[in-house]
Design a protein around this motif. Structure first.
Motif, PDB file in Angstrom:
ATOM      1  N   LEU A   4     -28.105  87.228   2.711  1.00  0.00           N
ATOM      2  CA  LEU A   4     -26.927  87.618   1.950  1.00  0.00           C
ATOM      3  C   LEU A   4     -26.533  86.531   0.955  1.00  0.00           C
ATOM      4  O   LEU A   4     -26.919  85.369   1.090  1.00  0.00           O
ATOM      5  CB  LEU A   4     -25.753  87.897   2.897  1.00  0.00           C
ATOM      6  N   GLN A   5     -25.736  86.924  -0.033  1.00  0.00           N
ATOM      7  CA  GLN A   5     -25.261  85.957  -1.027  1.00  0.00           C
ATOM      8  C   GLN A   5     -24.412  84.873  -0.376  1.00  0.00           C
ATOM      9  O   GLN A   5     -24.483  83.704  -0.751  1.00  0.00           O
ATOM     10  CB  GLN A   5     -24.453  86.699  -2.098  1.00  0.00           C
ATOM     11  N   GLU A   6     -23.601  85.250   0.613  1.00  0.00           N
ATOM     12  CA  GLU A   6     -22.785  84.277   1.343  1.00  0.00           C
ATOM     13  C   GLU A   6     -22.936  84.551   2.833  1.00  0.00           C
ATOM     14  O   GLU A   6     -22.688  85.672   3.290  1.00  0.00           O
ATOM     15  CB  GLU A   6     -21.313  84.390   0.929  1.00  0.00           C
ATOM     16  N   SER A   7     -23.330  83.541   3.583  1.00  0.00           N
ATOM     17  CA  SER A   7     -23.521  83.680   5.026  1.00  0.00           C
ATOM     18  C   SER A   7     -23.061  82.412   5.723  1.00  0.00           C
ATOM     19  O   SER A   7     -23.115  81.316   5.142  1.00  0.00           O
ATOM     20  CB  SER A   7     -24.995  83.939   5.371  1.00  0.00           C
ATOM     21  N   VAL A   8     -22.617  82.555   6.956  1.00  0.00           N
ATOM     22  CA  VAL A   8     -22.256  81.394   7.770  1.00  0.00           C
ATOM     23  C   VAL A   8     -22.678  81.655   9.206  1.00  0.00           C
ATOM     24  O   VAL A   8     -22.871  82.798   9.622  1.00  0.00           O
ATOM     25  CB  VAL A   8     -20.730  81.104   7.738  1.00  0.00           C
ATOM     26  N   LEU A   9     -22.824  80.583   9.943  1.00  0.00           N
ATOM     27  CA  LEU A   9     -23.055  80.645  11.384  1.00  0.00           C
ATOM     28  C   LEU A   9     -22.005  79.761  12.055  1.00  0.00           C
ATOM     29  O   LEU A   9     -21.282  79.010  11.384  1.00  0.00           O
ATOM     30  CB  LEU A   9     -24.465  80.138  11.728  1.00  0.00           C
ATOM     31  N   THR A  15     -25.081  92.957  -6.552  1.00  0.00           N
ATOM     32  CA  THR A  15     -24.833  92.819  -5.114  1.00  0.00           C
ATOM     33  C   THR A  15     -24.415  94.151  -4.501  1.00  0.00           C
ATOM     34  O   THR A  15     -24.827  94.488  -3.387  1.00  0.00           O
ATOM     35  CB  THR A  15     -23.763  91.740  -4.857  1.00  0.00           C
ATOM     36  N   THR A  16     -23.617  94.923  -5.216  1.00  0.00           N
ATOM     37  CA  THR A  16     -23.234  96.251  -4.714  1.00  0.00           C
ATOM     38  C   THR A  16     -24.465  97.111  -4.485  1.00  0.00           C
ATOM     39  O   THR A  16     -24.601  97.777  -3.448  1.00  0.00           O
ATOM     40  CB  THR A  16     -22.292  96.945  -5.726  1.00  0.00           C
ATOM     41  N   THR A  17     -25.382  97.080  -5.437  1.00  0.00           N
ATOM     42  CA  THR A  17     -26.610  97.879  -5.319  1.00  0.00           C
ATOM     43  C   THR A  17     -27.436  97.438  -4.121  1.00  0.00           C
ATOM     44  O   THR A  17     -27.880  98.260  -3.314  1.00  0.00           O
ATOM     45  CB  THR A  17     -27.444  97.757  -6.608  1.00  0.00           C
ATOM     46  N   ILE A  18     -27.647  96.132  -3.991  1.00  0.00           N
ATOM     47  CA  ILE A  18     -28.503  95.657  -2.911  1.00  0.00           C
ATOM     48  C   ILE A  18     -27.856  95.913  -1.547  1.00  0.00           C
ATOM     49  O   ILE A  18     -28.541  96.224  -0.567  1.00  0.00           O
ATOM     50  CB  ILE A  18     -28.846  94.158  -3.111  1.00  0.00           C
ATOM     51  N   GLU A  19     -26.521  95.853  -1.467  1.00  0.00           N
ATOM     52  CA  GLU A  19     -25.848  96.138  -0.199  1.00  0.00           C
ATOM     53  C   GLU A  19     -25.922  97.619   0.158  1.00  0.00           C
ATOM     54  O   GLU A  19     -25.992  97.972   1.340  1.00  0.00           O
ATOM     55  CB  GLU A  19     -24.392  95.665  -0.272  1.00  0.00           C
ATOM     56  N   MET A  27     -31.636  91.567 -12.333  1.00  0.00           N
ATOM     57  CA  MET A  27     -30.819  90.632 -13.068  1.00  0.00           C
ATOM     58  C   MET A  27     -29.708  91.393 -13.770  1.00  0.00           C
ATOM     59  O   MET A  27     -29.836  92.576 -14.073  1.00  0.00           O
ATOM     60  CB  MET A  27     -31.638  89.887 -14.126  1.00  0.00           C
ATOM     61  N   GLY A  28     -28.614  90.697 -14.063  1.00  0.00           N
ATOM     62  CA  GLY A  28     -27.514  91.305 -14.790  1.00  0.00           C
ATOM     63  C   GLY A  28     -26.342  90.350 -14.872  1.00  0.00           C
ATOM     64  O   GLY A  28     -26.254  89.389 -14.100  1.00  0.00           O
ATOM     65  N   PRO A  29     -25.399  90.594 -15.793  1.00  0.00           N
ATOM     66  CA  PRO A  29     -24.215  89.741 -15.905  1.00  0.00           C
ATOM     67  C   PRO A  29     -23.352  89.841 -14.652  1.00  0.00           C
ATOM     68  O   PRO A  29     -23.543  90.723 -13.807  1.00  0.00           O
ATOM     69  CB  PRO A  29     -23.471  90.328 -17.122  1.00  0.00           C
ATOM     70  N   ASN A  30     -22.382  88.940 -14.534  1.00  0.00           N
ATOM     71  CA  ASN A  30     -21.417  89.031 -13.444  1.00  0.00           C
ATOM     72  C   ASN A  30     -20.714  90.386 -13.494  1.00  0.00           C
ATOM     73  O   ASN A  30     -20.291  90.837 -14.554  1.00  0.00           O
ATOM     74  CB  ASN A  30     -20.362  87.923 -13.564  1.00  0.00           C
ATOM     75  N   GLY A  31     -20.611  91.025 -12.345  1.00  0.00           N
ATOM     76  CA  GLY A  31     -19.943  92.319 -12.278  1.00  0.00           C
ATOM     77  C   GLY A  31     -20.796  93.491 -12.683  1.00  0.00           C
ATOM     78  O   GLY A  31     -20.297  94.619 -12.783  1.00  0.00           O
ATOM     79  N   ALA A  32     -22.091  93.271 -12.920  1.00  0.00           N
ATOM     80  CA  ALA A  32     -22.961  94.365 -13.362  1.00  0.00           C
ATOM     81  C   ALA A  32     -23.276  95.342 -12.242  1.00  0.00           C
ATOM     82  O   ALA A  32     -23.675  96.474 -12.490  1.00  0.00           O
ATOM     83  CB  ALA A  32     -24.261  93.803 -13.941  1.00  0.00           C
ATOM     84  N   GLY A  33     -23.135  94.901 -10.980  1.00  0.00           N
ATOM     85  CA  GLY A  33     -23.419  95.774  -9.848  1.00  0.00           C
ATOM     86  C   GLY A  33     -24.630  95.377  -9.030  1.00  0.00           C
ATOM     87  O   GLY A  33     -25.104  96.153  -8.188  1.00  0.00           O
ATOM     88  N   GLU A  85     -29.349  86.319  -4.741  1.00  0.00           N
ATOM     89  CA  GLU A  85     -29.030  85.044  -5.394  1.00  0.00           C
ATOM     90  C   GLU A  85     -29.430  83.865  -4.502  1.00  0.00           C
ATOM     91  O   GLU A  85     -28.618  83.019  -4.131  1.00  0.00           O
ATOM     92  CB  GLU A  85     -27.556  84.996  -5.797  1.00  0.00           C
ATOM     93  N   LEU A  86     -30.693  83.828  -4.231  1.00  0.00           N
ATOM     94  CA  LEU A  86     -31.282  82.873  -3.296  1.00  0.00           C
ATOM     95  C   LEU A  86     -30.988  81.419  -3.629  1.00  0.00           C
ATOM     96  O   LEU A  86     -30.698  80.619  -2.746  1.00  0.00           O
ATOM     97  CB  LEU A  86     -32.802  83.095  -3.263  1.00  0.00           C
ATOM     98  N   THR A  87     -31.057  81.054  -4.906  1.00  0.00           N
ATOM     99  CA  THR A  87     -31.012  79.626  -5.250  1.00  0.00           C
ATOM    100  C   THR A  87     -29.713  79.206  -5.935  1.00  0.00           C
ATOM    101  O   THR A  87     -29.630  78.089  -6.448  1.00  0.00           O
ATOM    102  CB  THR A  87     -32.195  79.274  -6.177  1.00  0.00           C
ATOM    103  N   THR A  88     -28.699  80.063  -5.931  1.00  0.00           N
ATOM    104  CA  THR A  88     -27.419  79.686  -6.536  1.00  0.00           C
ATOM    105  C   THR A  88     -26.827  78.474  -5.811  1.00  0.00           C
ATOM    106  O   THR A  88     -26.739  78.449  -4.592  1.00  0.00           O
ATOM    107  CB  THR A  88     -26.425  80.854  -6.460  1.00  0.00           C
ATOM    108  N   GLY A  89     -26.444  77.454  -6.564  1.00  0.00           N
ATOM    109  CA  GLY A  89     -25.833  76.266  -5.985  1.00  0.00           C
ATOM    110  C   GLY A  89     -26.809  75.209  -5.518  1.00  0.00           C
ATOM    111  O   GLY A  89     -26.375  74.152  -5.037  1.00  0.00           O
TER     112      GLY A  89
END
Length: 269
Positions: free
Chosen positions: A48-53, A9-13, A1-7, A121-125
């Motif tokens: 991923l946080q954002e994915s499409v097919l 998604t960068t870490t997980i990638e 967990m962390g605020p926006n911009g904390a790193g 961020e599985l459940t965002t939105g």
């Protein structure tokens, strides 16, 4: 967990091998995500946080295609049942709802029976009903012996799902423990919240044992304090003083309190 911009998604990638780290060393299942990417990706699942097919690809076609990418895959038919997608097997991707798309991406992350599953961020939105369904799904993945690496903005989600929580701020881990351990370490106050009808006299409560401060927001009163008997003393004082109150509830310290104490309350971009 962390605020926006904390790193987060960068870490997980970096861990997944999708991004090259600026420095340091990463090992996942004994493998270097950058140099051993092909071997590693056959053993991990990624949502991923954002994915499409492709808009026209059907649910079953996507699962069949992704299963063909790996040397070993599971029978994906039961995944459709478990994820509530059986009735949507012939539905094109573009026709799925947001929650159905999320469940499909989870199915694609599980189709090769990975040892570790990364969920960013599985459940965002998602609406509350879909979010609870996702939580049940994650519990099911854990029960099958998989390790789940989850990033989230939702404190309740972390409290309910996680065995350990790392709070990240400005690229650094500022706390790491079980949810219960983090809350206990904070030593935060309990809260008694109620609405008062008529004149409120805070001095009647401020001198009670365990009460540390009182906050009023319009008709709503929040009494902060510590100690097992604080709540009972507040209720007794309200009753004996004749103050009219309603909608009284108690609130225990939670992961949100820990998060705000460690990362601050200011807005982040």
């Amino acid at each position: 967990m962390g605020p926006n911009g904390a790193g987060k998604t960068t870490t997980i990638e970096c861990i997944e091998g999708l991004r090259r780290p600026d420095g340091g060393h990463i090992r996942v299942l004994g493998l270097d995500p950058h140099h051993d990417g092909y071997a590693l990706r056959s053993r991990i699942g990624i949502q991923l946080q954002e994915s499409v097919l492709q808009d026209r690809i059907k649910v079953w076609e996507a699962l069949d295609l992704f299963a063909a990418f790996y040397p070993r895959s599971v029978n994906w038919q039961p995944l459709l049942e478990q994820l509530g997608l059986a009735e949507k097997r012939n539905t094109p991707f573009a026709k799925l709802s947001g929650g159905q798309k999320q469940r499909l991406f989870i199915a694609l992350a599980l189709v090769h029976d990975p040892e570790i599953v990364f969920l960013d961020e599985l459940t965002t939105g998602l609406d509350p009903q879909a979010r609870r369904a996702m939580w049940d799904l994650v519990r099911g993945v854990k029960e099958r012996g998989k390790t789940v690496f989850l990033t989230t903005h939702f404190m309740e989600e972390a409290e309910r799902l996680c065995d350990r929580v790392a709070i990240v701020d400005r690229g650094h881990i500022v706390a790491l423990d079980t949810p219960e351990g983090l809350i206990r370490t904070l030593g935060a106050e309990n809260r008694v919240v109620f609405i008062v009808d008529g004149l409120f006299e805070p001095q009647r409560l401020s001198k009670l044992t365990g009460v540390t401060r009182i906050e009023t927001i319009g008709e709503r009163v929040i009494v902060y304090g510590r100690g097992d008997g604080m709540v009972g003393e507040v209720v007794n004082a309200l009753t004996t003083s004749g103050m009219r109150f309603r909608d009284l509830r108690t609130e225990q310290p939670n992961l949100k309190d820990v998060f705000l104490a460690l990362t601050g309350r200011e807005m982040r971009d």
